[in-house]
Design an enzyme around this catalytic site. Sequence first.
Site, short mmCIF file in Angstrom:
data_model
loop_
_atom_site.label_atom_id
_atom_site.label_comp_id
_atom_site.label_asym_id
_atom_site.label_seq_id
_atom_site.Cartn_x
_atom_site.Cartn_y
_atom_site.Cartn_z
CD GLN A 166 -2.77 -1.46 0.22
OE1 GLN A 166 -3.32 -0.47 -0.29
NE2 GLN A 166 -3.02 -2.70 -0.19
N GLY B 251 -11.55 4.16 -0.20
CA GLY B 251 -10.54 3.10 -0.29
C GLY B 251 -9.42 3.41 -1.27
CG HIS B 252 -6.61 0.25 -2.01
ND1 HIS B 252 -5.83 -0.75 -1.51
CD2 HIS B 252 -7.72 -0.34 -2.48
CE1 HIS B 252 -6.42 -1.90 -1.70
NE2 HIS B 252 -7.56 -1.68 -2.29
CG ASN B 253 -5.51 1.77 -6.27
OD1 ASN B 253 -4.65 2.41 -5.67
ND2 ASN B 253 -5.29 0.56 -6.71
CB SER C 285 -10.24 0.09 -8.15
OG SER C 285 -8.93 -0.26 -7.74
#
Lengths: 331, 331, 331
Positions: free
Chosen positions: A199, A240-242, A260
């Site tokens: 991460q 969240g991530h991305n 994503s």
Amino acid sequence: MKHTLQEVAAAVSARLVGEPGLEVERVASIASARPGDLVFVEDEKMLAPALASAATAVIAGESAASGESGKPLLIAGHPRLAFARAAALLHPRAGMAAGVHSSAVIASSARIGQPAWIGPHASVAEGVVIGDRVHLGPGTVIGAGVTVGDDCSFAANVTIYAGVRIGHRVVVHAGAVLGSDGFGYVRDPATGRYEKFPQIGGLTIGDDVEIGANATVDRGALDLTSIGRGAKLDNLVHVGHNVRIGEDVVIAAQTGLSGSAVVEEGAVIAGQVGIADHVRIGSGAILGAQCGVPSSKIIRGPGVVFWGTPARPIRQYLKELAALARLARKG
Amino acid sequence: MKHTLQEVAAAVSARLVGEPGLEVERVASIASARPGDLVFVEDEKMLAPALASAATAVIAGESAASGESGKPLLIAGHPRLAFARAAALLHPRAGMAAGVHSSAVIASSARIGQPAWIGPHASVAEGVVIGDRVHLGPGTVIGAGVTVGDDCSFAANVTIYAGVRIGHRVVVHAGAVLGSDGFGYVRDPATGRYEKFPQIGGLTIGDDVEIGANATVDRGALDLTSIGRGAKLDNLVHVGHNVRIGEDVVIAAQTGLSGSAVVEEGAVIAGQVGIADHVRIGSGAILGAQCGVPSSKIIRGPGVVFWGTPARPIRQYLKELAALARLARKG
Amino acid sequence: MKHTLQEVAAAVSARLVGEPGLEVERVASIASARPGDLVFVEDEKMLAPALASAATAVIAGESAASGESGKPLLIAGHPRLAFARAAALLHPRAGMAAGVHSSAVIASSARIGQPAWIGPHASVAEGVVIGDRVHLGPGTVIGAGVTVGDDCSFAANVTIYAGVRIGHRVVVHAGAVLGSDGFGYVRDPATGRYEKFPQIGGLTIGDDVEIGANATVDRGALDLTSIGRGAKLDNLVHVGHNVRIGEDVVIAAQTGLSGSAVVEEGAVIAGQVGIADHVRIGSGAILGAQCGVPSSKIIRGPGVVFWGTPARPIRQYLKELAALARLARKG
């Protein structure tokens, strides 16, 4: 802060009907207005109560200009917008005293613009670059290598992880966390144990973004998480991530966006909505409260309203609810 | 941090096809890879883009070994797992400088292992015992009598209440709160007022647990709350008093577990799930996003997927959704 | 803290059957009781295990008084309530040492009662007035002009924004944020951009309120947000601007209340409930977990239980669920 009605009218592009030298110093609701207050009317029915209130002046639409009025009027095409701008004029951000509090810890390689308002127990790590006129409230933590633009304000106990890039005029409320690790693991089939997927991506926050109290925004896994110019995130929102959030997106409290997901510009997302991974929310789409968008689904905008889990067009959802109620009545 | 491909291959148990002395220094996604980067391929369709990228080397499955390749390959049985391990090698936790910052407050009776990384404005209360190689980020608060194992990392503005026991290699993200009071009251029928039921139990966190930003985990009322080895909790997760979470359980963002719920080992719980009090989630069960498990219900695992509120087997839930849509179409 | 059974019986209004001079020093669950512990029995089936446990004494209902007992009994009309009060006696709040830690920053114009327990890195801004016997845990931030009554306790890393008014005996858990800006914007139709609607109202918190870890409560936009005496909010609850919460309201974890919602006294709201703007929840109403109340809807109390989204009487909701399951089975 006192201003004449003439000054207010100029600042909010309103036409003044009344004494230009009169002063106002606060905005208020009609119900609580006192002398010195400025109120506004959107709904014609509220004009009489506004005029009867103790307020010094009233912002109202064009239709109000024709009637008799005992009070000065500021006539505006969009009274609520004019009121919001008047409030920005009359209520500038109340500050700590300018300067860096002696208990703040600023790394020697950090560069901070002027003036700066840095509160007690804030800390700024190595390599940070901060613009001019920035407030860092008490207990705020700025990680190594973070960049922050001009005129930003971080309330208190905010945490910015290393390397996050933040634009101008960004407001972050207390307890928010920007740039934490995303939630990604790989399960080792031999042991059944999870190991951390890297991460180590970045997080960029555009200009004029506002982020609510105790919201959390994760950095990318390998690439970027990004929040576009002008987006507004309410308290306890999770990103969240991305995830990529477009410009002028509004996201109400406690909504979560999984890894994503993409939200295109101008989308409006109500509270407690759940957006699964790899979803795409189209420009201008509207998601009703508590709805859920399953993994990889595409919601097309603009102006389409979705509700329910799995999210479906609201007309369809309401028909289903009605059909179900009828069915249950029949027993 | 640079490593030769030979070193990486050894660390991740991969077979190297290519020049052993070549160095890589980062992991990356295929889309963003630059020279010095290591990428991975799970899906055979991505092999060609990976080989065409600027990456220095590629981790891939056995099938990739047979083809022609212009790049060094690290052949692994589980490419994603090998990539995760390579990332851990190439990207060790970026640290503050080792040592205790002069603004940190460490009680005289606290014992802290070596080396320690303790940031600005952290505080460690009386009777705390902390293992070796622990990071306490800025503003982190460790309550009286807490024990923390080796190699733990608490990001920033974390709060650990008194008496919590934390294992080795535990990672806690910013703003998380561990050991707060549970939510328990007794209503006095004479006055209608609530009085606090004691919330004086403990909280134990096993080895290798990771807890997300602004998550909250309550201590037990009279007994223990416990989180088993290897469990992973995402941002803004809530864990109530007396909850027992088994080993290798994964819980995504914004999920809440009410008092005395039990989650057996290996269960997978998606985001925004609600688990009522005294529920038991069986080993290996899977709960879909936003589902709700009513009080005292038992969900049997492993491998069973539940969805909806009240949670039911996903096959049944999808049938019901389809039947409802048909019914609504008929009008 | 040791007390004789006679002292405990007097404090909790119980009738002692047994040796008045015997001492207890802790409350405990029956399963974990050791000598010196006091346990309680609500359910007659638990009396035998309680008497067989290692506990020194048992709080029980009137029916237990008739039987033979090897242990002292405290006979109470409401054993759970008596137990809660005994716990308050035996487990007074564990404190930091009284005094203001040298690293705390107290503005010169702040007035703080005696004694005070102010932890490391707390900060108290100008014009704050704090009552007697108040705990401010490490990292707690009290904004300018805040007033706090007597006997309050703020755990750690709590943030109170400027001007918030807090009553007596209020408990705020770690990471909670009180008085943050509400979520209100006006979209400029010319640019599509959002501008901030003023969020300059107040927040008042009544006596005996408890607020959970990482909960967020916004100030009013122009007027007040208010939380009535004795209300209890669990972790990660969100309260929007202008919300009014009545006395003795209970709100479980992760529930969110949108702007201008009203919750009348004695309502009980379960976890992950969503309440839209301008909703009114009647006195004594009960909202089941995860239910959603749409904008401007009125839920009438008392004693009515609602469930589902949109929230409907639970009897109706269960009928609908049953009808849907039957429909799906028919295919």
